[in-house]
Design a protein around this motif. Structure first.
Motif, short mmCIF file in Angstrom:
data_model
loop_
_atom_site.label_atom_id
_atom_site.label_comp_id
_atom_site.label_asym_id
_atom_site.label_seq_id
_atom_site.Cartn_x
_atom_site.Cartn_y
_atom_site.Cartn_z
N ARG A 31 2.59 8.19 -8.81
CA ARG A 31 1.57 7.51 -10.18
C ARG A 31 0.71 6.18 -9.52
O ARG A 31 0.06 6.03 -9.45
N ILE A 32 1.44 5.54 -8.15
CA ILE A 32 0.17 4.63 -7.70
C ILE A 32 -0.28 5.30 -6.78
O ILE A 32 -0.78 4.07 -5.41
N GLY A 33 -0.94 6.29 -6.49
CA GLY A 33 -1.02 6.53 -5.71
C GLY A 33 -0.08 7.41 -4.21
O GLY A 33 1.05 7.41 -4.27
N PRO A 34 -1.22 7.64 -3.28
CA PRO A 34 -0.22 8.94 -2.12
C PRO A 34 0.75 7.41 -1.34
O PRO A 34 0.38 6.44 -0.88
N VAL A 35 1.68 7.49 -0.89
CA VAL A 35 3.17 7.12 -0.45
C VAL A 35 3.31 7.99 0.53
O VAL A 35 3.97 8.46 0.87
N SER A 36 2.77 6.98 2.00
CA SER A 36 3.43 6.88 3.23
C SER A 36 4.95 7.13 3.67
O SER A 36 5.65 6.70 3.34
N MET A 37 4.99 8.70 4.37
CA MET A 37 6.78 9.26 4.06
C MET A 37 6.89 9.35 5.87
O MET A 37 6.49 9.28 6.79
N GLU A 38 8.11 8.60 6.74
CA GLU A 38 8.80 9.19 7.25
C GLU A 38 10.15 10.24 6.97
O GLU A 38 11.14 9.73 7.07
N GLY A 39 10.00 11.98 7.40
CA GLY A 39 11.18 12.54 6.81
C GLY A 39 10.95 12.27 5.20
O GLY A 39 10.41 11.88 4.56
N GLU A 45 4.96 1.12 6.55
CA GLU A 45 3.87 0.14 6.02
C GLU A 45 3.79 1.02 4.76
O GLU A 45 2.73 0.15 4.22
N SER A 46 4.19 1.56 4.29
CA SER A 46 4.56 2.12 2.42
C SER A 46 5.43 0.69 2.11
O SER A 46 5.20 1.07 0.17
N VAL A 47 6.52 0.08 2.26
CA VAL A 47 7.06 -1.01 1.69
C VAL A 47 6.67 -1.80 1.02
O VAL A 47 6.93 -1.94 -0.35
N ALA A 48 5.48 -2.33 1.15
CA ALA A 48 5.30 -3.54 0.94
C ALA A 48 4.28 -3.38 -0.99
O ALA A 48 4.60 -3.32 -1.17
N LYS A 49 4.21 -2.04 -0.81
CA LYS A 49 2.40 -0.75 -2.06
C LYS A 49 4.57 -0.81 -2.88
O LYS A 49 4.03 -1.62 -3.84
N LEU A 50 4.90 -0.70 -2.60
CA LEU A 50 6.44 -0.39 -3.31
C LEU A 50 6.90 -1.74 -4.41
O LEU A 50 7.27 -1.75 -5.00
#
Length: 485
Positions: A31-39, A45-50
């Protein structure tokens, strides 16, 4: 190791590295856009966005949770700093101008009310004179502590009340009083005079007394004040001012057990008891976004209610506006968060008398936010409301128009916001009444008209004082507000 084995090993290693790289490059659409994942884990780099999203969600929910508390805190602050009322003073709101700051004020009867900080006074004595009054004492979460007057234990005969702050011991002479135990240190004490005679109402108000229990042998006279034409507003502030007011009142109040998780959310946003409010830039951004989205949700939750039973008649647009089952805001397995948020965004105070289920006693409120076709009420258009004969009100009925933005009486050039059975309205031969709302008065119905303001939306309350059985069994119906040319 033979050539085939070495080749197979290199192939497996290459596949493993490729799979690892592919896993690192994955994204999850949210819902907040694409979230980069590692597995299966969010990339670093996604933690701050979350966390930014978490803070926004916490701010939005905290806004809705805090509406009743911030509402009273704002009202108290305006009384004190703009109108000069100290703790224990009574403000008399009588005229249209006086009431312009009260969210969804009743425009027909005067209000007599004041805020008391029990941190300063300790236990508080209230002496209510006998007579036709309706009111009570509420804590700062706008939970009714005790009713006074016709719906209170004195039943209109008057009496002495004793308000105890949290943790206070009941005194030995408690039998002299109606006891009211508060869960907050700040309380609102207020009542309305129901007698239509202004002279009798004034005499009744002057008999009212309120003073610290510690000074009961020599009580001082209660100070009566009036706004005196000064502008003030009890509407919850917007932007960072909302959070500043919340932080201010939290410092004065104990934390109720039910609110500790919300206090944890606020702590994540820089709002804590016994600590200064100094939000970081990231916290400030979350608070600013949260207060904006929180109010938008509050408007939807209030003006387009979705909880069961909100629509009073299935074939009408009128809502039961006060959907709190008990003044405590508590039902069997939860506290009514959304019903509470709806009522305390559009209104203030709550007493047992305001949710009366006894014919001939208390008041009831119906709200209309749309016309008969479900369209928002537009200040630039004209409307009619047909009120059938013999409305189910033992005392009187009133129809009041409010500004959507402030939720206060409509601020129009006419300087009038209500029509009621206590006014000299033009009636139809069968006893019914047609009420009109719009920028211009219809010819011949000037007495039956409230002026609306083009460019602004409005809503209305239809109040029944001492509702009769025809209201409760729904045998009497109120028509919808209908557009007219």
């Amino acid at each position: 190791m033979d050539h085939f084995s070495r080749l197979a090993g290199r192939t497996l290693l290459t596949l493993a590295v490729s799979c690892s790289i592919a896993a690192q490059a994955q994204t999850l659409e949210t819902r907040i856009g694409p979230v980069s994942m590692e597995g299966e884990l969010p990339a670093h780099e996604s933690v701050a966005k979350l966390y930014s999203e978490l803070d926004f969600q916490q701010a939005t929910q905290s806004y809705l949770w805090a509406l009743p508390l911030v509402s009273y805190a704002q009202w108290q602050e305006e009384f004190q700093n703009k109108l000069g009322a100290k703790s224990g003073d009574l403000m008399v709101l009588n005229s249209y101008e006086d009431k312009l700051g009260v969210i969804t004020a009743n425009a027909t009867t005067p209000y007599i009310l004041g805020f008391v900080d029990l941190n300063e006074t300790g236990p508080l004595v209230i002496e209510l004179p006998p007579g036709p009054t309706a009111g009570g004492v509420g804590d700062f979460w706008q939970r009714a502590i005790i009713d006074m007057g016709e719906t209170g234990p004195d039943k209109g005969k008057g009496g002495k009340y004793l308000v105890l702050p949290p943790g206070a011991q009941t005194p030995a002479d408690a039998g002299k009083y109606y006891i009211a135990k508060s869960e907050t240190m700040n309380v609102l004490v207020g009542f309305r005079v129901l007698d239509p005679d202004p002279a009798k109402g004034k005499a009744l108000v002057e008999q009212f007394k309120m003073y610290p229990y510690s000074k009961r042998t020599e009580p001082s006279k209660t100070k009566l004040l009036s706004p005196g034409g000064k502008a003030w507003s009890g509407t919850q502030p917007r932007g960072m001012a909302y959070w500043e007011r919340l932080h201010q009142i939290i410092q004065k109040e104990p934390v109720n057990e039910r609110d500790r998780f919300y206090m944890a959310m606020l702590a994540s946003l820089g709002i804590e008891k016994d600590k200064p409010f100094q939000p970081t830039p990231a916290q400030k951004k979350a608070l600013e976004d949260g207060v904006q989205m929180g109010e938008l949700i509050a408007k939807a939750n209030t003006f387009a209610k979705r909880f069961p039973g909100a629509q009073f008649w299935p074939d009408r647009q009128w809502d039961t506006v006060l959907n709190i089952a008990e003044p405590s805001q508590r039902v069997a397995f939860y506290d009514q968060l959304w019903e509470r948020s709806a009522w305390f965004y559009e209104a203030v105070t709550n007493t047992k008398g305001m949710v009366s289920k006894t014919p001939g006693l208390g008041q009831t409120y119906l709200g209309a936010y749309t016309d008969k076709d479900g369209q928002w009420l537009d200040g630039g258009k004209s409307y009619r409301l047909h009120v059938g004969p013999t409305p189910p009100a033992k005392q009187f009925w009133s129809m009041t128009v409010y500004d959507i933005d402030t939720r206060c009486l409509i601020d129009n050039p006419q300087r009038k916001a209500d029509l009621s059975s206590r006014q000299d309205l033009k009636k139809n031969p069968d006893g019914s009444v047609d009420l009109y709302f719009g920028p211009k008065a219809p010819d011949g119905f000037e007495k039956n008209w409230v002026q609306t303001v083009p460019g602004k939306h409005w809503f209305s309350y239809f109040r029944l004082y001492a509702p009769t059985e025809a209201y409760f069994d729904k045998s009497w119906k109120l028509d919808d507000i209908t557009p007219v040319n």
